[in-house]
Design a protein around this motif. Structure first.
Motif, PDB file in Angstrom:
ATOM      1  N   GLN A 146      11.820 -15.920  -3.919  1.00 18.89           N
ATOM      2  CA  GLN A 146      11.251 -15.737  -5.251  1.00 18.89           C
ATOM      3  C   GLN A 146      10.228 -14.606  -5.260  1.00 18.89           C
ATOM      4  N   GLN A 147       9.462 -14.492  -4.199  1.00 16.51           N
ATOM      5  CA  GLN A 147       8.481 -13.417  -4.111  1.00 16.51           C
ATOM      6  C   GLN A 147       9.163 -12.053  -4.063  1.00 16.51           C
ATOM      7  N   LEU A 148      10.312 -12.001  -3.386  1.00 17.44           N
ATOM      8  CA  LEU A 148      11.071 -10.757  -3.341  1.00 17.44           C
ATOM      9  C   LEU A 148      11.581 -10.399  -4.731  1.00 17.44           C
ATOM     10  N   VAL A 149      12.064 -11.387  -5.467  1.00 25.92           N
ATOM     11  CA  VAL A 149      12.536 -11.168  -6.832  1.00 25.92           C
ATOM     12  C   VAL A 149      11.404 -10.654  -7.713  1.00 25.92           C
ATOM     13  N   LEU A 150      10.237 -11.287  -7.628  1.00 25.44           N
ATOM     14  CA  LEU A 150       9.106 -10.886  -8.449  1.00 25.44           C
ATOM     15  C   LEU A 150       8.650  -9.462  -8.117  1.00 25.44           C
ATOM     16  N   ALA A 151       8.562  -9.163  -6.809  1.00 26.77           N
ATOM     17  CA  ALA A 151       8.108  -7.824  -6.407  1.00 26.77           C
ATOM     18  C   ALA A 151       9.061  -6.756  -6.910  1.00 26.77           C
ATOM     19  N   ALA A 152      10.366  -7.020  -6.795  1.00 21.77           N
ATOM     20  CA  ALA A 152      11.357  -6.032  -7.238  1.00 21.77           C
ATOM     21  C   ALA A 152      11.329  -5.867  -8.754  1.00 21.77           C
ATOM     22  N   ALA A 153      11.277  -6.974  -9.484  1.00 22.40           N
ATOM     23  CA  ALA A 153      11.273  -6.909 -10.945  1.00 22.40           C
ATOM     24  C   ALA A 153      10.033  -6.197 -11.465  1.00 22.40           C
ATOM     25  N   GLU A 154       8.888  -6.542 -10.924  1.00 18.44           N
ATOM     26  CA  GLU A 154       7.651  -5.914 -11.385  1.00 18.44           C
ATOM     27  C   GLU A 154       7.634  -4.431 -11.052  1.00 18.44           C
ATOM     28  N   GLN A 155       8.196  -4.046  -9.910  1.00 20.97           N
ATOM     29  CA  GLN A 155       8.258  -2.630  -9.549  1.00 20.97           C
ATOM     30  C   GLN A 155       9.104  -1.844 -10.549  1.00 20.97           C
ATOM     31  N   VAL A 156      10.235  -2.403 -10.926  1.00 16.52           N
ATOM     32  CA  VAL A 156      11.105  -1.732 -11.892  1.00 16.52           C
ATOM     33  C   VAL A 156      10.424  -1.626 -13.251  1.00 16.52           C
ATOM     34  N   VAL A 157       9.807  -2.714 -13.699  1.00 21.17           N
ATOM     35  CA  VAL A 157       9.170  -2.712 -15.014  1.00 21.17           C
ATOM     36  C   VAL A 157       8.009  -1.730 -15.059  1.00 21.17           C
ATOM     37  N   VAL A 158       7.199  -1.694 -14.007  1.00 21.24           N
ATOM     38  CA  VAL A 158       6.067  -0.765 -13.971  1.00 21.24           C
ATOM     39  C   VAL A 158       6.558   0.674 -14.070  1.00 21.24           C
ATOM     40  N   ALA A 159       7.597   1.015 -13.313  1.00 18.61           N
ATOM     41  CA  ALA A 159       8.111   2.391 -13.328  1.00 18.61           C
ATOM     42  C   ALA A 159       8.691   2.752 -14.684  1.00 18.61           C
TER      43      ALA A 159
ATOM     44  N   GLY B  35       0.797  -1.213   0.000  1.00 13.58           N
ATOM     45  CA  GLY B  35       0.000   0.000   0.000  1.00 13.58           C
ATOM     46  C   GLY B  35       0.831   1.264   0.000  1.00 13.58           C
ATOM     47  N   SER B  36       2.141   1.146  -0.159  1.00  9.68           N
ATOM     48  CA  SER B  36       3.011   2.312  -0.102  1.00  9.68           C
ATOM     49  C   SER B  36       3.039   3.019  -1.447  1.00  9.68           C
ATOM     50  N   ALA B  37       4.054   3.851  -1.644  1.00  8.92           N
ATOM     51  CA  ALA B  37       4.114   4.751  -2.800  1.00  8.92           C
ATOM     52  C   ALA B  37       4.080   4.001  -4.121  1.00  8.92           C
ATOM     53  N   ARG B  38       3.587   4.705  -5.140  1.00  5.96           N
ATOM     54  CA  ARG B  38       3.580   4.139  -6.487  1.00  5.96           C
ATOM     55  C   ARG B  38       5.011   4.010  -6.995  1.00  5.96           C
ATOM     56  N   PRO B  39       5.315   2.985  -7.798  1.00  3.89           N
ATOM     57  CA  PRO B  39       6.677   2.825  -8.330  1.00  3.89           C
ATOM     58  C   PRO B  39       7.104   4.028  -9.157  1.00  3.89           C
ATOM     59  N   ALA B  40       8.315   4.510  -8.919  1.00  5.45           N
ATOM     60  CA  ALA B  40       8.840   5.669  -9.648  1.00  5.45           C
ATOM     61  C   ALA B  40      10.357   5.615  -9.658  1.00  5.45           C
TER      62      ALA B  40
ATOM     63  N   PRO C 208      -3.339  -1.387 -11.365  1.00  2.00           N
ATOM     64  CA  PRO C 208      -4.361  -0.340 -11.296  1.00  2.00           C
ATOM     65  C   PRO C 208      -3.744   1.040 -11.489  1.00  2.00           C
ATOM     66  N   SER C 209      -4.469   1.912 -12.202  1.00  2.00           N
ATOM     67  CA  SER C 209      -3.933   3.235 -12.490  1.00  2.00           C
ATOM     68  C   SER C 209      -3.637   4.017 -11.221  1.00  2.00           C
ATOM     69  N   ALA C 210      -4.376   3.751 -10.150  1.00  5.58           N
ATOM     70  CA  ALA C 210      -4.143   4.468  -8.895  1.00  5.58           C
ATOM     71  C   ALA C 210      -2.782   4.146  -8.302  1.00  5.58           C
ATOM     72  N   GLN C 211      -2.151   3.045  -8.756  1.00  7.29           N
ATOM     73  CA  GLN C 211      -0.846   2.653  -8.241  1.00  7.29           C
ATOM     74  C   GLN C 211       0.279   2.988  -9.225  1.00  7.29           C
ATOM     75  N   GLN C 212      -0.023   3.749 -10.265  1.00  7.34           N
ATOM     76  CA  GLN C 212       0.977   4.095 -11.257  1.00  7.34           C
ATOM     77  C   GLN C 212       1.232   5.599 -11.269  1.00  7.34           C
ATOM     78  N   GLN C 213       2.413   5.968 -11.708  1.00  8.40           N
ATOM     79  CA  GLN C 213       2.758   7.355 -11.962  1.00  8.40           C
ATOM     80  C   GLN C 213       3.310   7.454 -13.378  1.00  8.40           C
ATOM     81  N   MET C 214       2.796   8.387 -14.135  1.00  2.96           N
ATOM     82  CA  MET C 214       3.310   8.609 -15.475  1.00  2.96           C
ATOM     83  C   MET C 214       4.437   9.630 -15.413  1.00  2.96           C
ATOM     84  N   THR C 215       5.553   9.300 -16.042  1.00  4.88           N
ATOM     85  CA  THR C 215       6.678  10.226 -16.116  1.00  4.88           C
ATOM     86  C   THR C 215       6.739  10.818 -17.510  1.00  4.88           C
ATOM     87  N   VAL C 216       6.552  12.127 -17.598  1.00  7.51           N
ATOM     88  CA  VAL C 216       6.653  12.845 -18.869  1.00  7.51           C
ATOM     89  C   VAL C 216       8.096  13.293 -19.029  1.00  7.51           C
TER      90      VAL C 216
END
Length: 477
Positions: free
Chosen positions: A180-193, A4-9, A414-422
């Motif tokens: 493995q869960q730590l790996v997945l969480a980290a990888a997905e966070q990087v890819v989303v950002a 529930g913390s900050a959106r990936p950036a 979900p869009s509420a968990q994303q930040q768009m970087t222009v």
């Protein structure tokens, strides 16, 4: 993990060895402007970010480095000498903050004699989660090792050397153990950002050209030169363009790459982002060059009256003369459009600036954006100055989101968990100080909402003086 913390950036960009940069670390806030003399590396920093963003979106390495004039060779630091095998390259990386905490990604890319990713490292939660290394130069694959923390501490397998290994991990890791869960969480966070980036370079000449306002989509976004980290359908059909022979383990690596591409496409299909060309054209999604501005304005003015009113107010502050409204109207066809087929025509040819080869009077009708000047009547936005046109386009980008822009964010998040970087190189190009300051002020307002981040370059850093939350980094000092 606190989901529930900050959106990936992306909060840090590392230019360990890239073009004119060596050992440079740039902290990135919600609103970061880069300033400096010509040749200080402002544009280079954005290019490095875009390469990472394109790789995170699943693009092959050759296409990702294509955003730099001269390709991969031009990314190599000046004066870098080849080793005994004639190899030269560059190194870039970033830190992504989000629910999994800070995660670091670093890449070593070989540019010569052959383009490939020769090393990748992903670190998060106090653990090295992924490492790759080139063990056999004759095969187009790297040996990867990722954290497992189970009966087998580390899992090893080949991965293709022209893809970002981090983006392939969700396809290879089961997620059964805590490691493995730590790996997945980290990888997905990087890819989303990384995927949530949109490179915007409004080109007034394109916005005034034959493609302006056209909805047939035949003007490719890649024509803008720089392209974008978020693009239209072009990024989904890319190939690596390599012609090397592959051996046994390399074949496994290529297979993993193929699965990666299919998975990326599949997730986008499921989320509604990846559509065929006709569907995407009908959406009216703004391209990087903003050459289809009129069609997008027609859509956004109908979808959100409140934000459109904010856009009109901003344009009123930036433009000379009265501005009572902004809308898109059908472009009146000229004589050339009355026949069965019309050749491309310029603005001076009977007003048929939007007419294209093969388009008839009964086909898709191009739109024209106009300003309501009150008692002065309506004026096509094509008649605005270059600075005013760029302001209008950048303001529209800041006031919209991924659903309006030609980009491929992580649709499964979900869009509420994303930040768009222009990303805007030359953000104040062609603008006077008043216009540039109004644009930065608008960016501050949108960044405060938490859904938009901005990384731009400016000639005059004083346009941000006194504005809250703006971080100005002076390069070359």
């Amino acid at each position: 993990m606190d989901t529930g913390s900050a959106r990936p950036a992306v909060t840090e960009l590392r230019l360990s060895a890239f073009k004119a940069h060596r050992g440079v670390t740039l902290p990135l806030g919600p609103l970061t402007l880069l300033s400096g003399e010509s040749g200080s590396g402002k544009s280079s920093a954005l290019q490095a970010y875009e390469i990472l963003a394109r790789l995170g979106s699943g693009e092959p390495l050759a296409r990702a480095v294509g955003v730099v004039a001269g390709g991969a060779t031009a990314c190599v630091p000046a004066g870098a000498r080849p080793d005994g095998q004639g190899r030269r390259g560059f190194r870039i990386g970033c830190t992504v903050d989000g629910p999994a905490g800070p995660v670091q990604l670093d890449l070593a890319v070989q540019a010569e004699p052959e383009l490939r990713i020769v090393g990748e490292r992903l670190i998060g939660g106090g653990e090295t989660l992924l490492t790759t290394a080139l063990t056999d130069p004759t095969r187009p694959a790297v040996q990867a090792a990722w954290h497992t923390a189970g009966a087998t501490p580390v899992t090893r397998a080949p991965l293709p050397d022209d893809r970002l290994g981090t983006s392939l991990l969700p396809l290879r890791v089961a997620g059964k153990t805590a490691g493995q869960q730590l790996v997945l969480a980290a990888a997905e966070q990087v890819v989303v950002a990384l995927r949530s980036a949109f490179v915007c370079d409004p080109r007034p000449e394109a916005m005034r050209g034959p493609a302006a306002g056209a909805e047939d989509g035949s003007a490719a976004d890649g024509a803008s030169g720089g392209g974008g980290a978020g693009r239209g359908s072009g990024s989904r059909t890319s190939t690596s363009g390599r012609s090397r022979k592959s051996g046994g383990s390399a074949g496994a690596g290529r297979s993993a790459g193929t699965r990666g591409r299919k998975a990326v496409r599949g997730s986008r299909d499921a989320s509604g982002w990846a559509r065929d060309a006709d569907e995407e054209r009908d959406e009216g999604r703004l391209r990087s060059s903003c050459d289809n501005l009129s069609a997008v304005l027609d859509r956004t003015s109908r979808e959100c009256a409140r934000r459109h009113a904010v856009l009109v107010a901003a344009v009123r502050e930036a433009c000379s003369g009265p501005v009572d409204g902004l809308r898109a109207v059908p472009r009146q066809p000229g004589p050339a459009a009355a026949g069965t087929a019309a050749a491309p025509a310029g603005p001076g040819n009977g007003g048929a600036a939007g007419t294209r080869t093969g388009q008839t009077a009964h086909g898709p009708q191009a739109l024209q954006a106009v300003l309501d000047r009150g008692d002065l009547g309506e004026m096509p936005v094509e008649q605005l100055g270059d600075g005013e046109l760029r302001f209008l386009a950048l303001a529209l980008v800041l006031l919209t989101g991924p659903g309006v822009l030609a980009m491929d964010p992580a649709g499964e998040i979900p869009s509420a968990q994303q930040q768009m970087t222009v990303m805007a190189d030359g953000m104040d190009r062609c603008m006077d100080r008043r216009q540039a300051r109004e644009l930065v002020s608008l960016a501050v307002r949108m960044a405060d909402r938490g859904h938009v981040r901005l990384l731009g370059t400016v000639r005059d850093p004083t346009v941000a003086e006194g504005l809250p939350g703006v971080q100005v980094l002076h390069l070359g000092v």
